[in-house]
Design a protein around this motif. Structure first.
Motif, short mmCIF file in Angstrom:
data_model
loop_
_atom_site.label_atom_id
_atom_site.label_comp_id
_atom_site.label_asym_id
_atom_site.label_seq_id
_atom_site.Cartn_x
_atom_site.Cartn_y
_atom_site.Cartn_z
N ASP A 122 0.82 -1.21 0.00
CA ASP A 122 0.00 0.00 0.00
C ASP A 122 0.86 1.26 0.00
OD1 ASP A 122 -2.05 -1.82 0.28
OD2 ASP A 122 -2.64 -1.16 2.28
N GLU A 124 -1.25 4.26 -0.58
CA GLU A 124 -2.36 5.09 -0.09
C GLU A 124 -3.41 4.15 0.46
OE1 GLU A 124 -3.91 7.76 -3.03
OE2 GLU A 124 -1.93 8.47 -3.56
N CYS A 146 -5.00 1.44 -8.43
CA CYS A 146 -5.99 1.56 -7.36
C CYS A 146 -6.75 0.24 -7.30
CB CYS A 146 -6.94 2.71 -7.63
SG CYS A 146 -6.13 4.31 -7.48
N ALA A 150 -11.18 1.90 -4.73
CA ALA A 150 -10.35 2.95 -5.31
C ALA A 150 -9.81 3.90 -4.25
CB ALA A 150 -11.09 3.71 -6.42
N ARG A 151 -10.04 3.60 -2.98
CA ARG A 151 -9.45 4.42 -1.92
C ARG A 151 -8.08 3.89 -1.53
NH1 ARG A 151 -14.38 4.49 2.14
NH2 ARG A 151 -14.92 2.69 0.91
N LYS A 152 -7.70 2.77 -2.12
CA LYS A 152 -6.42 2.15 -1.80
C LYS A 152 -5.59 2.09 -3.07
CE LYS A 152 -4.80 -2.33 -0.16
NZ LYS A 152 -5.19 -3.52 0.59
N ARG A 153 -4.36 2.59 -3.00
CA ARG A 153 -3.44 2.53 -4.14
C ARG A 153 -2.23 1.72 -3.72
NH1 ARG A 153 0.72 5.82 -6.51
NH2 ARG A 153 0.50 7.30 -4.81
#
Length: 167
Positions: A122, A124, A146, A150-153
């Motif tokens: 991770d 983000e 992502c 899509a809140r995790k990159r």
């Protein structure tokens, strides 16, 4: 402490370790773990006296695995070994268990003619400990994507273990 192949008898402890670090991993239940175990090229545990302190689960190319990160590598890399997850018990972190599992995995990668060892971590939200750990082994970022909502990159990483022209 010794490293050995995981067996179904280990699943309860593996699931507990996964749950303790689920903020960095995808959730796992016993049915899914059994499926992953059957498909894995490398599923080993590290522990002593019947207790598991760490595990590592990895797949070769061609596995029936629908992880978007695994699929990203499948579209780009021949003869690779994908690290799906490595987990060390919180009380054992910083004591070299993850390093021992990775060294064991790299030996396996060389012996099984993998050209690359791949993984992601991770960025983000950031997982700085994982970034430092992989950099120490020489992993390089080869992409990002992502995942999930899509809140995790994630940073997609690869380590060359055999030259392209290797037989």
């Amino acid at each position: 402490m010794q490293i050995r192949d995981a067996t179904p008898r280990d699943f309860a402890e593996i699931l507990a370790l996964n749950e303790a670090s689920v903020q960095f991993l995808s959730p796992l239940d016993s049915e899914h773990l059994a499926e992953l175990h059957e498909e894995a090229a490398f599923h080993r545990v590290l522990g002593a006296e019947g207790h598991i302190d760490a595990f590592l689960l990895a797949f070769r190319e061609g596995a029936r695995y629908d992880s978007p990160n695994y699929q990203w590598f499948a579209a780009r890399y021949p003869r690779y070994l994908y690290i799906d997850r490595v987990v060390v018990a919180p009380a054992q972190q910083g004591q070299g268990l993850g390093r021992r599992l990775y060294e064991n995995l790299l030996d396996f990668a060389h012996a099984s003619d993998a050209r690359y060892v791949t993984c992601e971590f991770d960025v983000e939200p950031p997982n700085e400990a994982s970034r430092r750990f992989h950099a120490a082994f020489g992993f390089q970022e080869v992409g990002t994507q992502c995942v999930g909502s899509a809140r995790k990159r994630v940073s997609l990483q690869a380590l060359v273990v055999a030259a392209e022209n290797a037989v």
